[in-house]
Write a protein that holds these residues in place. Structure first.
Motif, mmCIF file in Angstrom:
data_model
loop_
_atom_site.group_PDB
_atom_site.id
_atom_site.type_symbol
_atom_site.label_atom_id
_atom_site.label_comp_id
_atom_site.label_asym_id
_atom_site.label_seq_id
_atom_site.Cartn_x
_atom_site.Cartn_y
_atom_site.Cartn_z
ATOM 1 N N ALA A 23 0.833 -1.191 0.000
ATOM 2 C CA ALA A 23 0.000 0.000 0.000
ATOM 3 C C ALA A 23 0.871 1.246 0.000
ATOM 4 C CB ALA A 23 -0.914 0.002 1.224
ATOM 5 N N GLY A 24 0.385 2.321 -0.597
ATOM 6 C CA GLY A 24 1.159 3.548 -0.701
ATOM 7 C C GLY A 24 0.675 4.613 0.261
ATOM 8 N N ALA A 25 0.731 5.861 -0.203
ATOM 9 C CA ALA A 25 0.357 6.992 0.639
ATOM 10 C C ALA A 25 -1.135 6.962 0.943
ATOM 11 C CB ALA A 25 0.700 8.299 -0.069
ATOM 12 N N GLU A 26 -1.504 7.632 2.024
ATOM 13 C CA GLU A 26 -2.910 7.651 2.401
ATOM 14 C C GLU A 26 -3.717 8.496 1.410
ATOM 15 O OE1 GLU A 26 -4.346 9.570 6.151
ATOM 16 O OE2 GLU A 26 -4.804 7.477 6.622
ATOM 17 N N ARG A 27 -4.789 7.927 0.902
ATOM 18 C CA ARG A 27 -5.617 8.620 -0.085
ATOM 19 C C ARG A 27 -6.849 9.248 0.541
ATOM 20 N NH1 ARG A 27 -2.394 9.621 -4.218
ATOM 21 N NH2 ARG A 27 -1.996 7.834 -5.583
ATOM 22 N N LEU A 28 -7.438 8.531 1.481
ATOM 23 C CA LEU A 28 -8.683 9.014 2.076
ATOM 24 C C LEU A 28 -8.671 8.668 3.552
ATOM 25 C CD1 LEU A 28 -11.681 10.069 1.570
ATOM 26 C CD2 LEU A 28 -12.305 7.659 1.508
ATOM 27 N N ARG A 29 -9.086 9.639 4.367
ATOM 28 C CA ARG A 29 -9.131 9.376 5.792
ATOM 29 C C ARG A 29 -10.433 9.939 6.362
ATOM 30 N NH1 ARG A 29 -5.518 7.993 9.447
ATOM 31 N NH2 ARG A 29 -6.095 8.404 11.603
ATOM 32 N N LEU A 30 -11.135 9.114 7.094
ATOM 33 C CA LEU A 30 -12.346 9.559 7.781
ATOM 34 C C LEU A 30 -12.080 9.459 9.276
ATOM 35 C CD1 LEU A 30 -15.072 7.615 5.753
ATOM 36 C CD2 LEU A 30 -14.342 9.973 5.436
ATOM 37 N N ASP A 31 -12.430 10.512 10.015
ATOM 38 C CA ASP A 31 -12.224 10.513 11.462
ATOM 39 C C ASP A 31 -13.487 10.927 12.185
ATOM 40 O OD1 ASP A 31 -9.641 9.719 12.329
ATOM 41 O OD2 ASP A 31 -8.815 11.435 11.215
ATOM 42 N N GLY A 32 -13.991 10.042 13.006
ATOM 43 C CA GLY A 32 -15.131 10.373 13.873
ATOM 44 C C GLY A 32 -16.316 10.969 13.142
ATOM 45 N N ILE A 33 -16.576 10.467 11.931
ATOM 46 C CA ILE A 33 -17.684 11.018 11.138
ATOM 47 C C ILE A 33 -19.026 10.609 11.737
ATOM 48 C CG2 ILE A 33 -18.906 10.782 8.931
ATOM 49 C CD1 ILE A 33 -16.570 12.385 8.338
ATOM 50 N N ALA A 34 -19.907 11.593 11.897
ATOM 51 C CA ALA A 34 -21.266 11.295 12.366
ATOM 52 C C ALA A 34 -22.252 12.057 11.492
ATOM 53 C CB ALA A 34 -21.439 11.687 13.822
ATOM 54 N N VAL A 35 -23.317 11.373 11.128
ATOM 55 C CA VAL A 35 -24.403 11.995 10.376
ATOM 56 C C VAL A 35 -25.682 11.574 11.078
ATOM 57 C CG1 VAL A 35 -25.651 12.054 8.191
ATOM 58 C CG2 VAL A 35 -23.169 11.892 8.176
ATOM 59 N N SER A 36 -26.523 12.553 11.378
ATOM 60 C CA SER A 36 -27.756 12.174 12.068
ATOM 61 C C SER A 36 -28.775 11.697 11.045
ATOM 62 C CB SER A 36 -28.312 13.358 12.855
ATOM 63 O OG SER A 36 -28.629 14.398 11.958
ATOM 64 N N GLY A 37 -29.599 10.773 11.476
ATOM 65 C CA GLY A 37 -30.648 10.265 10.607
ATOM 66 C C GLY A 37 -31.841 9.911 11.460
ATOM 67 N N GLU A 38 -32.971 9.624 10.801
ATOM 68 C CA GLU A 38 -34.166 9.295 11.561
ATOM 69 C C GLU A 38 -34.010 7.960 12.271
ATOM 70 O OE1 GLU A 38 -37.693 9.629 9.109
ATOM 71 O OE2 GLU A 38 -36.838 11.486 8.332
ATOM 72 N N ASN A 39 -34.615 7.835 13.411
ATOM 73 C CA ASN A 39 -34.517 6.699 14.336
ATOM 74 C C ASN A 39 -33.243 5.849 14.171
ATOM 75 O OD1 ASN A 39 -35.442 5.122 12.083
ATOM 76 N ND2 ASN A 39 -37.545 5.613 12.686
ATOM 77 N N GLY A 40 -32.126 6.513 14.432
ATOM 78 C CA GLY A 40 -30.853 5.804 14.530
ATOM 79 C C GLY A 40 -30.308 5.310 13.208
ATOM 80 N N SER A 41 -30.771 5.875 12.092
ATOM 81 C CA SER A 41 -30.305 5.359 10.814
ATOM 82 C C SER A 41 -29.103 6.140 10.271
ATOM 83 C CB SER A 41 -31.450 5.434 9.796
ATOM 84 O OG SER A 41 -31.767 6.791 9.546
ATOM 85 N N GLY A 42 -28.544 7.033 11.061
ATOM 86 C CA GLY A 42 -27.434 7.846 10.572
ATOM 87 C C GLY A 42 -26.110 7.097 10.590
ATOM 88 N N LEU A 43 -25.034 7.869 10.594
ATOM 89 C CA LEU A 43 -23.708 7.280 10.719
ATOM 90 C C LEU A 43 -23.157 7.666 12.089
ATOM 91 C CD1 LEU A 43 -22.141 8.139 7.235
ATOM 92 C CD2 LEU A 43 -23.189 5.993 7.952
ATOM 93 N N HIS A 44 -22.422 6.731 12.703
ATOM 94 C CA HIS A 44 -21.898 7.001 14.033
ATOM 95 C C HIS A 44 -20.408 6.705 14.069
ATOM 96 C CE1 HIS A 44 -26.123 6.978 15.077
ATOM 97 N NE2 HIS A 44 -26.214 5.794 14.506
ATOM 98 N N ASP A 45 -19.628 7.727 14.360
ATOM 99 C CA ASP A 45 -18.219 7.548 14.677
ATOM 100 C C ASP A 45 -17.491 6.673 13.655
ATOM 101 O OD1 ASP A 45 -16.036 8.068 16.195
ATOM 102 O OD2 ASP A 45 -16.309 6.328 17.511
ATOM 103 N N ILE A 46 -17.563 7.089 12.387
ATOM 104 C CA ILE A 46 -16.924 6.308 11.324
ATOM 105 C C ILE A 46 -15.452 6.711 11.206
ATOM 106 C CG2 ILE A 46 -16.895 5.880 8.838
ATOM 107 C CD1 ILE A 46 -19.444 4.845 9.717
ATOM 108 N N ALA A 47 -14.581 5.728 11.247
ATOM 109 C CA ALA A 47 -13.164 5.995 11.036
ATOM 110 C C ALA A 47 -12.652 5.032 9.975
ATOM 111 C CB ALA A 47 -12.400 5.808 12.343
#
Lengths: 313, 516
Positions: free
Chosen positions: B255-279
C-alpha cells in the motif's frame, strides 16, 4: 357590534356548521381518492357539476333527494372518466385533474345556458327546509347550532364516522389504504389495482358532487356561475391538514368554515376599521398557516401520484 | 403416477417476448410434490419473468400452465393464489405503514364485508409462525421490521393463503449468512410437510445447499435440468455461463500513501439510521470492501464521500488535504471518482447522449468548453476514444444512454470515472444486476485502477465479490463501521457475525435491541 360578540351569537355557530357541510363532503371525497393513490384535482369542477345538475333536476320538476342522487351518479361518472386517464392510461394526475375541472365546469355552465336560454336573473327552486331533530333541537344554543340544520348537513356529519369505519374496519378499506401505499402489495394478493382505484375515485367523486349539490338545493335556491368558489381547492388543502384522516378532516372543515362565517359577520359590522378584504383573505391565510403546521408530520400515502402499470416495478 | 412422485406443476412451452427480446423461449418444466426446484441463471436469464408468468403478473405469449392437473387461467394473480401458488417477490410487496396482520389478511376476506375478524387471523398467523419457525409480531408495523423479518411476513402471506407451491425470487439477496441458514431450515420444514418450492437464485453455493433439482436458464432458454445429487458445481457453473470466465486475480501489492481518511464522522438520521463515529484510512494501491446487509448506512457513507451530504461531526481528508466543503463539485476536484449505486437514477442521464454523459463531470474544463460554449468536436472525439478503450458495445457517441444494456451503461460510468485517473474511487454496488461477464470486466478495471495507484472503496452486498477483489473488508452495521479485516484473515462466518451486529460496541447492540 363588538368583535367578540360575534362568537356569542347562535347564528355564527349555526353558520359555521352549515358552511362546513360542502367542505366535509369535498374533503372526504378527496381523501378517499388520495388514500387510493389518486390525486383528484377534478374536485372543483365535479362540485360545480353537482351543484348545477341537482339544481336543474329539481327545477325541471324532480324531487330534491333524487336530485342529490343524480348529482352523485354524475360525479361518479366523471370520477370514472378521471380514472380512465389517470389510472388505466397512467397519465399525469395533475394534468388530468385540471382538465377534468375545466371540462366539467364549462360543461355545467354550457348546459345551464343551453337549457335556460335568455335568462338574466337565475330562477329559484324550493330548497331543503331545516329539519330540527326532535328533542335535541330544544337544547339551548347547541340545539339551534347543530340540530336545526338541513338533512344534508346531518348526512355530512354521519359520513365522517362512516368513511372512517369503511377505511379502517373493513376489508375494502384495508385494500384502499394499501393500494395508496404500495399497489404491488394489492396486486400480489390477487386484487385488481385498476378496479380498486377506479372504484375509490368514483365514490370519492360522488361525495364531491353531493358537496356541490348542497350549495344549490340546501343553502341557496339558485345556481350561479362560480358559486363553488374555490371550495374544491380548499378541500384538497384540508385533506393535507387532516393528514389523510377523516376525523381530522371534520376539525379542518369546521375551522375553515368558522373563519368564513366570521369574515362575513365582520364585514357587516360597521364599527371595525379594517378593510373587509382583509377578513375575506383570512380563511385562506389561516389554511396556509395550518398546512405549514400540520403537514410537517403528515405521512402521505406513498403511492400518491404514482400510476401503476402491470409488469413493471 | 404414484403418490410419492406426484407432479404438482407443469409448464408447457412458455414463451414471452418484450419487443425484440425473447425473455422466455419455449420453456417446459415440471415440479414434484415435496421437492425444491432451483431455478438457476444469470441476471437477465429470464428466471423472474418465468415466475411472474406463473404467478399471473404477466401473460405468456405462448404456452400454458397446469397446476395439480388443472389448467391455470393466465394473467391473474388471484387465480394463481387460488390454485395454490404463493410468491415471495424479490422486491417485497408490503405496505410499510401498515401492520403485519393487515398485510397478511389483505385480499383474504370478501371485500365488501362490514367488518374484519382480526382475532381469528391473528391466531392463524401465530399458529403458522410456530409451525414453520417464522417468528414475527402480527401487530408490528412493517416499517419497524428488519429485512429478514419482512421476508418472513412475505412467506407467511403465502402460507396464510394455503399455498402448496412457494416461489422465492432471490430470497437470500438481502439476508446475512445466518439468516439464510434459518430460511433454509424453514424451507426444509415446508418440503417435509409436502409443499413444493421453487427457489430462484444466481448463487451456485446456495442452490447446491437447498435444491433437490436444478434447472438452468440462459438467455431465456432452459439449457439443463438435473438432480442435485450427482451434479458437479463446476459443471453447473459452466452450463450457467455458457463458457468459462476466469475471475481476475488480485495480486498482493504494497500500500502507498494515504488517499482518504475519515475521522469520527457522524451523520444524524431518523430513528438511529445515521452514521456514528466512522473511522477509515484508505491508501494507494488498496481496495477496502464494505460489507453489510443493505440499509445499514452504506448509502449515507457513499453520499458523504461523494460530497452529497455533509457530516454533523468528524473530518475527512482526501490525499492529505482536509476536505471541508461537502459538495459534489469539490469532491470531483479533489479527485474522487464515483460509481453510484443506482446507475439509472444517479449514474447516467438516460435521455442524454453517451458523449454528453461522458463529460458531465468535466463540462467546465477548457478541454470541452470555452466561453460557455461546448466544444462539440472535442467531445465527440473524446467519446469515440472511450467507447473503443472501454469496449462499450452498440454505441456511437450520439447514442442515447438509456438504450444501452446495464453492463454497457456501467462501462460508460467506468469510463467517465477512470479516464480522469482519480485518486480515490468510490464504487457503490458496481456490479449489481450485471451478468458475470460484465461484472468480471468491472473487477478487472477496478484492479487496474488499483495498480495505477488509486485507493478504492468498494461497497457491495455480494460477499463473493468483496472477497475476490478486496485487500481488506470492513462491515457496516446500523451506521457503524467495523475495523477492516485483512483479506488473509477473512472468513464468511466472521463477516456474517459482524453483519448480524456481533462484535460491534455497546451502543450498537443497545440500538439493535431498541429497534427490535
Amino acid at each position: 357590534m363588538d368583535f367578540l360578540d360575534i362568537f356569542l351569537t347562535v347564528g355564527f355557530w349555526a353558520a359555521t356548521v352549515r358552511m362546513a357541510t360542502p367542505l366535509i363532503f369535498g374533503t372526504l371525497g378527496e381523501l378517499i381518492c388520495e388514500r387510493a393513490g389518486v390525486l383528484n384535482l377534478g374536485i372543483e369542477g365535479i362540485m360545480t357539476m353537482g351543484a348545477m345538475v341537482a339544481w336543474m333536476w329539481v327545477y325541471q320538476g324532480g324531487d330534491l333527494w333524487t336530485g342529490i342522487l343524480v348529482a352523485a351518479l354524475l360525479g361518479a361518472a366523471i370520477g370514472i372518466l378521471h380514472s380512465g386517464f389517470s389510472v388505466y392510461m397512467g397519465l399525469s394526475q395533475h394534468v388530468t385533474g385540471i382538465g377534468i375541472t375545466l371540462l366539467s365546469m364549462s360543461l355545467s355552465y354550457f348546459s345551464f345556458r343551453m337549457l335556460l336560454p335568455g335568462i338574466s336573473t337565475p330562477p329559484k327552486i324550493t330548497p331543503f327546509a331545516p329539519w330540527p331533530v326532535p328533542g335535541l333541537s330544544e337544547i339551548p344554543v347547541i340545539g339551534e347550532a347543530l340540530f336545526t340544520q338541513t338533512p344534508l348537513t346531518y348526512l355530512a356529519f354521519l359520513a365522517i364516522p362512516a368513511v372512517a369505519w369503511l377505511l379502517y374496519r373493513t376489508p375494502i378499506g384495508l385494500a384502499v389504504r394499501t393500494v395508496g401505499e404500495n399497489p404491488m402489495a394489492v396486486e400480489a394478493q390477487g386484487i385488481n389495482v385498476f378496479h380498486l382505484r377506479t372504484g375509490a375515485v368514483a365514490v370519492g367523486s360522488a361525495l364531491m358532487a353531493v358537496g356541490g349539490a348542497f350549495l344549490t338545493v340546501s343553502v341557496f335556491d339558485a345556481f350561479y356561475f362560480d358559486m363553488v368558489n374555490g371550495r374544491g381547492w380548499i378541500s384538497i388543502a384540508l385533506v393535507i391538514f387532516a393528514s389523510w384522516h377523516p376525523g381530522k378532516a371534520l376539525l379542518g372543515a369546521l375551522l375553515f368554515a368558522a373563519f368564513d362565517a366570521l369574515q362575513i359577520r365582520v364585514q357587516q359590522a360597521s364599527d371595525i376599521a379594517i378593510p373587509y378584504q382583509f377578513f375575506l383573505m383570512m380563511p385562506y391565510v389561516m389554511s396556509i398557516l395550518a398546512l405549514i403546521v400540520m403537514s410537517r408530520r403528515a405521512a402521505y400515502p406513498k403511492a400518491l401520484l404514482t400510476p401503476f402499470r402491470r409488469g413493471e416495478r | 403416477m404414484s403418490e410419492d412422485r406426484q407432479i404438482v406443476l407443469r409448464l408447457n412451452g412458455i414463451t414471452k417476448r418484450f419487443g425484440p427480446l425473447v425473455a422466455n423461449d419455449r420453456i417446459s418444466l415440471t415440479l414434484e410434490r415435496g421437492k425444491v426446484l432451483a431455478l438457476l441463471g444469470e441476471n437477465g436469464a429470464g428466471k423472474t419473468t418465468l415466475m411472474n408468468i406463473l404467478f399471473g403478473h404477466y401473460v405468456a405469449d405462448e404456452g400454458d400452465i397446469e397446476i395439480f392437473g388443472r389448467r391455470l387461467e393466465p394473467g391473474s394473480p388471484k387465480e394463481a393464489i387460488a390454485a395454490g401458488i404463493g410468491m415471495v417477490h424479490q422486491h417485497f410487496t408490503l405496505a410499510d405503514n401498515m401492520t403485519v396482520i393487515d398485510n397478511i389478511v389483505l385480499g383474504t376476506e370478501p371485500l365488501f364485508a362490514l367488518h374484519q375478524n382480526l382475532a381469528a387471523a391473528r391466531r392463524k398467523i401465530n399458529d403458522l409462525a410456530r409451525e414453520f419457525g417464522l417468528h414475527v409480531d402480527p401487530d408490528a408495523k412493517i416499517s419497524r421490521l428488519a429485512v429478514g423479518e419482512r421476508q418472513r411476513v412475505e412467506i407467511l402471506k403465502a402460507l396464510y393463503r394455503g399455498a402448496r407451491i412457494l416461489i422465492l425470487d432471490e430470497p437470500t439477496a438481502v439476508l446475512t449468512p445466518q439468516e439464510t441458514e434459518a430460511l433454509f431450515a424453514t424451507l426444509r420444514g415446508m418440503v417435509a410437510r409436502g409443499l413444493s418450492v421453487i427457489f430462484i437464485s444466481h448463487k451456485l453455493n446456495e442452490v447446491m445447499a437447498i435444491a433437490d433439482e436444478i434447472a438452468v436458464l440462459r438467455h431465456g432458454r432452459l439449457v439443463a435440468r438435473r438432480p442435485r445429487a450427482g451434479a458437479g458445481k463446476e459443471e453447473i457453473a459452466a452450463i450457467m455461463l455458457g463458457k468459462e470466465i476466469p475471475e481476475p486475480k488480485r495480486t498482493p501489492m504494497p500500500a502507498g500513501a494515504e488517499r482518504l481518511r475519515l475521522d469520527g464522522i457522524a451523520v444524524s438520521g431518523e430513528n438511529g439510521s445515521g452514521l456514528h463515529d466512522i473511522a477509515l484510512s484508505l491508501r494507494a494501491h488498496e481496495i477496502i470492501g464494505i460489507a453489510g446487509v443493505s440499509g445499514n448506512g452504506q448509502s449515507l457513507l457513499a453520499d458523504l464521500i461523494s460530497g452529497l451530504i455533509r457530516p454533523d461531526a468528524g473530518s475527512m481528508t482526501v490525499n492529505g488535504q482536509p476536505f471541508s466543503e461537502f459538495t459534489p463539485r469539490r469532491a470531483i476536484a479533489a479527485g474522487i471518482g464515483r460509481i453510484p449505486e443506482d446507475r439509472h437514477a444517479t449514474g447516467v442521464i438516460g435521455d442524454l447522449q453517451i458523449q454528453e454523459n461522458l463529460i458531465l463531470e468535466q463540462c467546465r474544463s477548457p478541454r470541452f468548453s470555452a466561453f460557455g460554449w461546448l466544444k462539440g468536436r472535442a467531445i465527440a472525439r473524446h467519446a469515440q476514444q472511450l467507447i473503443e478503450r472501454f469496449d462499450i458495445r452498440g454505441a456511437a457517441p450520439t447514442t442515447l444512454t438509456r438504450t444501452l444494456s446495464g453492463g454497457n451503461m456501467q462501462k460508460v460510468i467506468l469510463a467517465r470515472v477512470l479516464e480522469i485517473a482519480p485518486k480515490v474511487i468510490l464504487a457503490n454496488q458496481p456490479t449489481r444486476g450485471l451478468d458475470v461477464g460484465a461484472a468480471t470486466y468491472v473487477h478487472e478495471q477496478l484492479l487496474h485502477a488499483r495498480a495505477n495507484g488509486a485507493g478504492i472503496i468498494l461497497i457491495s452486498e455480494d460477499l463473493e465479490e468483496l472477497m475476490t477483489v478486496s485487500d481488506a473488508i470492513a462491515v457496516m452495521y446500523r451506521g457503524r463501521l467495523s475495523a477492516p479485516i485483512p483479506a488473509e484473515q477473512i472468513t464468511v462466518e466472521k463477516l456474517g457475525g459482524l453483519m448480524a451486529g456481533h462484535g460491534f460496541g455497546e451502543g450498537a447492540q443497545e440500538e439493535a435491541g431498541h429497534a427490535a
